[in-house]
Design an enzyme around this catalytic site. Sequence first.
Site, PDB file in Angstrom:
ATOM      1  CD  GLU A  38       0.897  16.849  19.079  1.00 52.41           C
ATOM      2  OE1 GLU A  38       0.579  18.450  18.847  1.00 52.41           O
ATOM      3  OE2 GLU A  38       0.828  16.326  19.501  1.00 52.41           O
ATOM      4  CD  GLU A  63       1.784  15.615  23.363  1.00 53.93           C
ATOM      5  OE1 GLU A  63       0.761  15.576  22.942  1.00 53.93           O
ATOM      6  OE2 GLU A  63       2.693  16.473  23.793  1.00 53.93           O
TER       7      GLU A  63
END
Length: 437
Positions: free
Chosen positions: A158, A347
Amino acid sequence: MIKASDFGDDFLWGIAVAAAQIEGAPDKYGKGPSIWDTFSKKPGKACDFYHRFRDDLAFVKLLNFKVFRFSISWPRLLPFGSGLINQEGIKFYHEVIDECLRLGITPYITLYHWDLPEALEQEGGWASFSVNGAFNSFVELCGQEYGDKVKNWIVINEPFGFTSLGYMLGIHAPGQTGLTNFFSAVHHAAIAQADGGRILRSEVRNANIGTTFSCSEIIPFTESDADHLAAKRMDSLVNRLFIEPVLGMGYPTADWELLEKFAIKHSTWRHTERLTFDFDYIGLQNYFPLTIRYSPFVPILQAWEVKAKSRKKSFTAMGWEVNADSFYNIIKQFAAYPKIKQLMITENGAAYKDVVAPKGRIHDQERIAYFEAYLTALLKVKNEGIKITGYMAWTLMDNFEWAEGFDKRFGLIYTDFKTQERTIKDSGYWFRDFLSQ
């Protein structure tokens, strides 16, 4: 009711964790401080995975997951960010990998999951170009040490998350603010994800190399032109800022003049070439959509999130909207890039206020309903022919949830942070049964 077998025999089911959130032992066994150790001053044990990893991996096996995604703590291997190698740290991750393999669990290694060595932050961190040389040395070390055993890699977790929260808004480590810091960090992280891929390709034989992006469907609050333009500006930041450079498209500039000015500084052929890498897969990490309206009171971006609670939508303990249709839509958005070979959900999960019931049970029905809805949406998009190769739930156990501390619980296993006792929640048993079907 969906079953795991609906996804096919070759679909990968995994669970994801991060070193800074579970390991503990932040100042022991030769580890140097990370920016999160400095920023948060969190209790040292976290989930004490460092000492309990064999028991925790036994839980992974018990819940029927075949993949364990974990990160390597950069300052545990290189206490000063580069140079001196901590052999205790090297040994620890060999032991984790070996235990995974003994249990028949496939390890997926994330190289950078937000725990930059504090020594490098003192030199400017991700806002300084010097971080790239140090990162490349770290990647090379990991590839050489673990590449014979581990073939599945994630370069960066991320990048928009840690650059925006840590270098623009200042609410995550290292607590820096301002557009100058942010755009410098963005460029160096974008270089790092491509450089890391190239280094792994050269160091690890038969490597399967990916990188992961947080993503959210951006929904205009109204049909007005102003709200649509605000949503496009937000989309260019949240969803397009890192994926398009890695695909050779350069930074996204069409919908926001500020990004065009930023890109002009970094648009020579050398920059574009270095930002590009042919990843084997792209990881997507989705938790919620963003509903955006135009706001003249927000500097520069002129966009404002309309919170789920104010719209009377279902939301988690984080205040994030529960919207499985949006999960479907954002996967479709990324799948539309023709150069992406395959996607993996690296995720996805939800925090709720778990309560220990009599007899020690945790009846987290809301979390089970969340997973059922999102996995149903995932199966729909997979059945439409989009190449989705796996799904990783976030997360194994309740842990240190960054700026939220220990308050927000995402785990399939309940952690008593005083005693470190683990208790499988109903959602954990749900996954155990789901994955056996």
